[in-house]
Design a protein around this motif. Sequence first.
Motif, mmCIF file in Angstrom:
data_model
loop_
_atom_site.group_PDB
_atom_site.id
_atom_site.type_symbol
_atom_site.label_atom_id
_atom_site.label_comp_id
_atom_site.label_asym_id
_atom_site.label_seq_id
_atom_site.Cartn_x
_atom_site.Cartn_y
_atom_site.Cartn_z
ATOM 1 N N UNK A 126 34.678 63.592 115.042
ATOM 2 C CA UNK A 126 33.403 63.316 115.707
ATOM 3 C C UNK A 126 32.240 63.317 114.723
ATOM 4 N N UNK A 146 25.340 68.438 114.570
ATOM 5 C CA UNK A 146 24.448 67.276 114.503
ATOM 6 C C UNK A 146 23.306 67.592 113.535
ATOM 7 N N UNK A 153 27.675 61.115 117.411
ATOM 8 C CA UNK A 153 29.123 61.329 117.361
ATOM 9 C C UNK A 153 29.901 60.062 117.686
ATOM 10 N N UNK A 154 29.299 59.155 118.438
ATOM 11 C CA UNK A 154 29.968 57.895 118.788
ATOM 12 C C UNK A 154 28.890 56.945 119.295
ATOM 13 N N UNK A 155 29.305 55.740 119.723
ATOM 14 C CA UNK A 155 28.347 54.831 120.359
ATOM 15 C C UNK A 155 28.108 55.299 121.790
ATOM 16 N N UNK A 156 27.151 54.653 122.478
ATOM 17 C CA UNK A 156 26.789 55.110 123.828
ATOM 18 C C UNK A 156 27.919 54.871 124.824
ATOM 19 N N UNK A 200 20.825 57.853 121.089
ATOM 20 C CA UNK A 200 21.660 58.832 120.378
ATOM 21 C C UNK A 200 21.206 59.137 118.952
#
Lengths: 206, 533
Positions: free
Chosen positions: B514, B519, B104-107, B183
Amino acid sequence: MERAAAADINAANHRDYAGAKLGMWIFLFTELLFFGGLFLLYAVYRSKYLAEFQNAATELNITIGAINTLILITSSLTMALSLSALKSGKKGHSLLFQALTIIFASAFLVVKYFEWTAKFSHGIWPGSPELTSQGEIIFYSLYFVMTGLHGLHVIIGIVAFAIILAMTNKNIINEGDYIKLENGGLYWHLVDIIWIYLFPLIYLIQ
Amino acid sequence: MGGQDNNYLNTGKYQGILSWILSTDHKRIGVLYLVSVLSFFLSGVILGFLMRLELIAPGQTIVTAQTYNSLFTLHGIIMIFFFIIPGITASFGNFFLPIMIGARDVAFPRLNLLSWWLYIIAAVIALSTIFLPGGPPDGGWTFYPPYSIKSTTNISVAAAAAFVVGFSSILTGLNFVTTIHRLRAPGMKWMRMPLFPWTLYATSWVQILATPVLAITVLLLILERSLGIGFFDPAKGGDPIMFQHLFWIYSHPAVYIMILPAMGVISEIIPVFSRKSIFGYKAIVISTLSIAAVGYLVWGHHMFTSGMSDTARMIFSFFTFFVAVPSGIKVFNWISTMYKGSISLAPPMVFALFFIFLFSIGGLTGLANSSVAVNIHIHDTYFIVSHFHYVMFGGTGFAFFAALHYWYPKICGKMYNETLATVAGVIMFVGFNILYFPQFLLGWQGMPRRYYDYPAEFTTGNVISTVGSWILIAGILLMVFNLLRSLFSGKTADNNVWGGTTLEWQISSPPPVENFHEIPVIDGPPYRRKPEQ
C-alpha cells in the motif's frame, strides 16, 4: 483537513462519499458531451433544411410526447423521494418509490414502443424509400437515433434500479451508506434532462 | 525480486496470472498496462517495418495495394488507440500517480481494473478484423466517409473497438481526476503537487471531455454503415465534412492526451539529472492547463483543404499558432533548469534530451503546417507524416522510453545495464532521424501519403528512409533485450537510484503493497534539494 482524513483510510476498505459523487458527476459530463455530438448535428442540419424539418415535425404526435414527458418527470420525483425516504430511515417507503421509478421508466418505454411502431407502419424508418426529401431523411434519422439512444439510457437505468432495489432490500444500501442510490438518482435526472431538451427540439418547435 | 519482504510483487490475493489480471492494486494494473502497450507498440512497429519495406522501391515490392491500405490503417489504429493514447498515462500514470501524491491507491481501484479489461477487449475486437471475412479495415485510422461507408472491409468492427477503448480511456480519466481531488497527502496543496501528476490531471480532463465525442462519432459511423441513417452521406442529405468536424473535435485534443503526460515525464527527469530544482514550476503548471484548454479550439487545422470559410481557417490557424506558446514555455523552462546544473548523462536523461530535440523539430514544423497557405501545399503529403512522427514518436515515444528507464528500477527493483541502454538510445535516435527526416523533403517535393507506389524521382529519399527504419528497429530490439535481461540478471536496485526528490524515491524498490507504511505529510513545494544532495 478533510482530505487528510480521506487519504488515511485503508485502500482495501476505503469509502469516500464525496469522491464517489465527484466521479459520478464527471461521468455525467461525458454523457452530456456524448449527446452533445448529436445536438450539434441537429443544429447544423436544422439550419440547412429548416422548411423540411418544420414540415416533418408536424407528423409527430405532441400529445404522446407530452404524456411521456410527464411520465419521465414523475419518475424523477419518485427517484428523489426514494432517496429522502432512505435518508430518514424509512426503508419500506424507499423501496416503494424505487419500484415506482422502475414502473414509470418502463411505461415510458412502452409508450415509445407504440410511437415507433406507428412510425414504422407509416413507412417511416431510417433508409425508408417513402421518405422523399433529404431534409426529411435527416430529420427522421435524427429522431430515431436521438430517441433511440435516449431509450437505451432508460433501459440501462431500469437495470441499474433493479440492482439498487435488490441492494437496498439486502441493506447493502442503507440509511448510513446511500451513495449508490444517490448516484443512480443523479444518472436518472440526467436521462430526464436530456429528454427535456429532446422533447421541444423534436416535437414542439415546428 | 527485490530485497523487501512485503512488496507489491510478492503479495496478493491470487496466485500466478490471476494475481495480475484480477488485481485492483494500481501498481499491478500499471504493470499490466505497461506490458500491454509495449506489446502493441512492437506489433505496430512490425506493421510500420513492412510499410517501409514496401516503399523501398517504386511499384509493387512485397505487398498488394489493398494489403498496404490495411497495413497503414492497422498501424494507425494500433499505435494511436492501443499504444500512444493509453501509453504513459495508463502505465506509468497508474503506477506513480498515487505514490507521487502520497496515496495508497487510486480513488476507484475496481474501476481501474475494468479500464484495463475494456482496453484488452477492444484490442481483441480490433485484431479480430484480420481474421473476419471482409478483411482488416482500409482507408486509414481516421475512418473518413464517404469511403468508410462504402468500403466492404471490417470498418464497423474497428470502429466498435475505438468505441470500447474510448470507454476505457474515459474511466481512467475519471479515476485520476477524482484521485487527485480526493487523495492527496496532508499538506500537498495544488501548487505542491509534482509536475507529472499535474500533466496527468490535465490529460484526464481532456480524456473525459473529448472522448465521448469520438464515441458518438464512431457509433454514428456504425449506424451509417448498418442502417444507412444518412448523416454523413451526401446522397441522403448528410455531409461527410460533419464527420471530419466531430472526429477532430475529439482527435485533436487527443494529441494533447498523448503529449501532455510525456511533458510531465520530462519535467520529472530534467531536475533530477541536473541536480537542481525545476525552473519555473508555476509557468509549467499554467502552460499544462492552457495547452489542455486551447487544444480544444484548433481541430479545424486538420481540415484546411476540406471546405471551410476563410474566416474559420484564419481563426483555427491563429489558435494553432497560439497553442505553440505554452509548449515553447515548457522547452525554455527545461533548458533553464539545466543551466548551471550538474548534469548527469544517465540513460533517462539521454532519452529526455532526445525528446527535447525531436519534439522541437516536430513542434516547429507544426507551425509550418498551421499557416494556411503552406498547409494547402503540404496537406496529405509525407511532410505531415514526418511532422506527426516527430511529435508522437520522437516526442511521446522517446518520453515513454525515458520514463521506462527512469522508473524501471523502482517498478522492478532491478537495475539494467546503463551503457547498453545509452547505446540503444543513441542507435534509436540516429535511426529515427534517418527514417523520418527525408520524409520532410519528400513531402515538400509533393510525395503524397498513403500510396504503396511513387514516381521514380522519390526513390533515393525512400531508400534512405527505409534503411533508417532498420537502424531504429535495431535500437528498439537492443533496448527491449537489455530491459528483459535485467529482469533476471539485473543487480538489485537501491531505493533512490537517481537521487530523486519526489515521493516515489522515498519508499522501497519495489514499493510495498500500500505504498506507504505511514501517509507522508508534505510541508513544501516539490523538487527541493538538501545541500548535500
